[in-house]
Scaffold this motif. Structure first.
Motif, PDB file in Angstrom:
ATOM      1  N   GLN A  99       0.837  -1.210   0.000  1.00  0.00           N
ATOM      2  CA  GLN A  99       0.000   0.000   0.000  1.00  0.00           C
ATOM      3  C   GLN A  99       0.870   1.258   0.000  1.00  0.00           C
ATOM      4  O   GLN A  99       0.560   2.230  -0.683  1.00  0.00           O
ATOM      5  N   GLN A 102       2.126   1.644  -3.526  1.00  0.00           N
ATOM      6  CA  GLN A 102       1.058   2.142  -4.401  1.00  0.00           C
ATOM      7  C   GLN A 102       0.835   3.646  -4.190  1.00  0.00           C
ATOM      8  O   GLN A 102       0.643   4.393  -5.151  1.00  0.00           O
ATOM      9  N   GLN A 106       1.283   6.599  -7.003  1.00  0.00           N
ATOM     10  CA  GLN A 106       0.267   7.609  -7.336  1.00  0.00           C
ATOM     11  C   GLN A 106       0.814   9.028  -7.169  1.00  0.00           C
ATOM     12  O   GLN A 106       0.504   9.907  -7.961  1.00  0.00           O
ATOM     13  N   ARG A 133       4.709  -0.369 -13.445  1.00  0.00           N
ATOM     14  CA  ARG A 133       3.654  -0.289 -12.430  1.00  0.00           C
ATOM     15  C   ARG A 133       3.537  -1.556 -11.570  1.00  0.00           C
ATOM     16  O   ARG A 133       2.760  -1.585 -10.632  1.00  0.00           O
ATOM     17  N   ASP A 134       4.275  -2.601 -11.868  1.00  0.00           N
ATOM     18  CA  ASP A 134       4.148  -3.864 -11.139  1.00  0.00           C
ATOM     19  C   ASP A 134       5.422  -4.174 -10.366  1.00  0.00           C
ATOM     20  O   ASP A 134       6.527  -3.814 -10.785  1.00  0.00           O
ATOM     21  N   SER A 150       1.969  -7.453  -7.189  1.00  0.00           N
ATOM     22  CA  SER A 150       1.039  -6.364  -7.487  1.00  0.00           C
ATOM     23  C   SER A 150       0.264  -6.615  -8.778  1.00  0.00           C
ATOM     24  O   SER A 150      -0.762  -5.978  -9.001  1.00  0.00           O
TER      25      SER A 150
END
Length: 170
Positions: A99, A102, A106, A133-134, A150
């Motif tokens: 989290q 992530q 963002q 992004r992973d 992810s």
């Protein structure tokens, strides 16, 4: 002055201001007594009679505890929690770390280069970026490896983990 009149002494009771002079004399006398008492050493206080037997008994008890400690004195070492609990804790820690990653993604539009950039990394966790992004987070607990990917939905990872847990315990 006539022969019938005698000069009055200074400390005569009917002299004006005699009460003030007596009060001043009393204050000075008290101050002198306090000064003398302050310089006079005070005799040491006697020890109560119960102190010696108590001290001897406590000393004997302390020697007994050192030489032959009873079972209630010896502390049992704490056993580590079972592996299942540690694995479950590792899953939660990796999920929280994911989290943080992530949130970093963002805010900055890219994955962090190291876990420290995302904030308070999980000790011993391995971070592997897979693309823009992973990422994968791995943590070894004993002989088991806990992994968070992810690229898979969180619900799928939970059901997979539950299935693995059910298979392992069954």
């Amino acid at each position: 002055m006539t022969s019938d009149e005698h000069p009055r002494p200074y400390r005569a009771k009917d002299a004006p201001g005699q009460e003030a002079a007596d009060a001043l004399a009393a204050v000075l006398q008290h101050a002198r007594e306090r000064e003398e008492a302050q310089h006079k050493p005070e005799p040491p206080k006697k020890q109560p009679k119960w102190m010696l037997p108590l001290g001897v008994n406590l000393g004997v008890f302390a020697v007994y505890l050192l030489i032959a400690p009873p079972s209630w004195v010896v502390l049992n070492p704490l056993e580590p929690p079972p592996v299942e609990e540690r694995v479950e804790g590792a899953r939660i820690a990796l999920f929280l770390q994911a989290q943080r990653i992530q949130t970093y993604l963002q805010q900055n539009g890219r994955l962090p280069e190291a876990l420290e950039e995302a904030g308070s990394p999980v000790p011993g966790a391995e971070y592997i970026p897979l693309g823009p992004r992973d990422f994968v987070l791995r943590l070894r607990i004993g002989d088991q490896i806990v992994e968070y990917r992810s690229d898979r939905p969180a619900e799928e990872q939970v059901t997979t983990d539950l299935a693995v847990r059910v298979r392992a315990s069954g």
